[in-house]
Design a protein around this motif. Structure first.
Motif, PDB file in Angstrom:
ATOM      1  N   TRP A  28      44.295  45.059  38.368  1.00  0.00           N
ATOM      2  CA  TRP A  28      44.932  44.490  39.557  1.00  0.00           C
ATOM      3  C   TRP A  28      45.514  45.684  40.283  1.00  0.00           C
ATOM      4  CZ3 TRP A  28      43.444  41.289  35.973  1.00  0.00           C
ATOM      5  CH2 TRP A  28      43.410  39.916  36.196  1.00  0.00           C
ATOM      6  N   VAL A  35      41.468  42.575  42.704  1.00  0.00           N
ATOM      7  CA  VAL A  35      41.297  42.391  41.270  1.00  0.00           C
ATOM      8  C   VAL A  35      39.900  42.872  40.918  1.00  0.00           C
ATOM      9  CG1 VAL A  35      41.208  40.723  39.381  1.00  0.00           C
ATOM     10  CG2 VAL A  35      42.830  40.395  41.263  1.00  0.00           C
ATOM     11  N   CYS A  87      43.483  39.629  45.501  1.00  0.00           N
ATOM     12  CA  CYS A  87      44.559  39.200  44.605  1.00  0.00           C
ATOM     13  C   CYS A  87      45.393  38.147  45.331  1.00  0.00           C
ATOM     14  CB  CYS A  87      45.413  40.408  44.227  1.00  0.00           C
ATOM     15  SG  CYS A  87      46.732  40.003  43.083  1.00  0.00           S
TER      16      CYS A  87
END
Length: 133
Positions: A130, A45, A54
């Motif tokens: 992301w 991220v 993430c």
């Protein structure tokens, strides 16, 4: 760049300026993303507080709450989701929830996402990403 080698006063210097807090994605290949010289083989991220792992195993595991920071945090203009080698659509409810807060959401292959992140940062846009390798 020198436009007229005989006249040194005609030299044009070009210097890249990067907005504070921006990331430099230097390489991407399926299974690996290189950001600011560091290689990542897991989803990352890129957010207001830097680079972090993430928590979700796949883009399909994301929900709107994953994108919303704690109260009082500055929100991005747009969020980019790089879904790996192939484009995966996120659930429309996620897009609607973020749009209600004034945040755009786009999903695309990670190769396209890396290019898009660099363009948006170059424009000085507030964006988060992301990215799944």
């Amino acid at each position: 760049l020198v436009f007229a080698p005989d006249f040194t006063e005609n030299i044009m210097l070009i210097e890249e300026t990067r907005p504070e807090g921006s990331f430099n994605i230097t390489a991407y290949q399926p299974g690996r993303i290189e950001i600011d010289g560091q290689s990542y083989a897991h989803a990352v991220v890129l957010g207001a507080h830097g680079i972090s792992a993430c928590a979700q195993a796949a883009p399909a595991d994301l929900c709107a709450e994953d994108f919303l920071p704690a109260e009082g945090s500055t929100l991005p203009e747009v969020i980019i989701v790089g879904t790996g080698e192939k484009h995966v659509f996120l659930h429309p409810k996620i897009t609607a929830a973020l749009a209600a807060k004034g945040i755009g959401l786009e999903s695309m292959s990670t190769a396209a996402a890396c290019r898009t992140v660099m363009v948006l940062q170059g424009e000085g846009r507030r964006m988060w990403a992301w990215l799944w390798p």
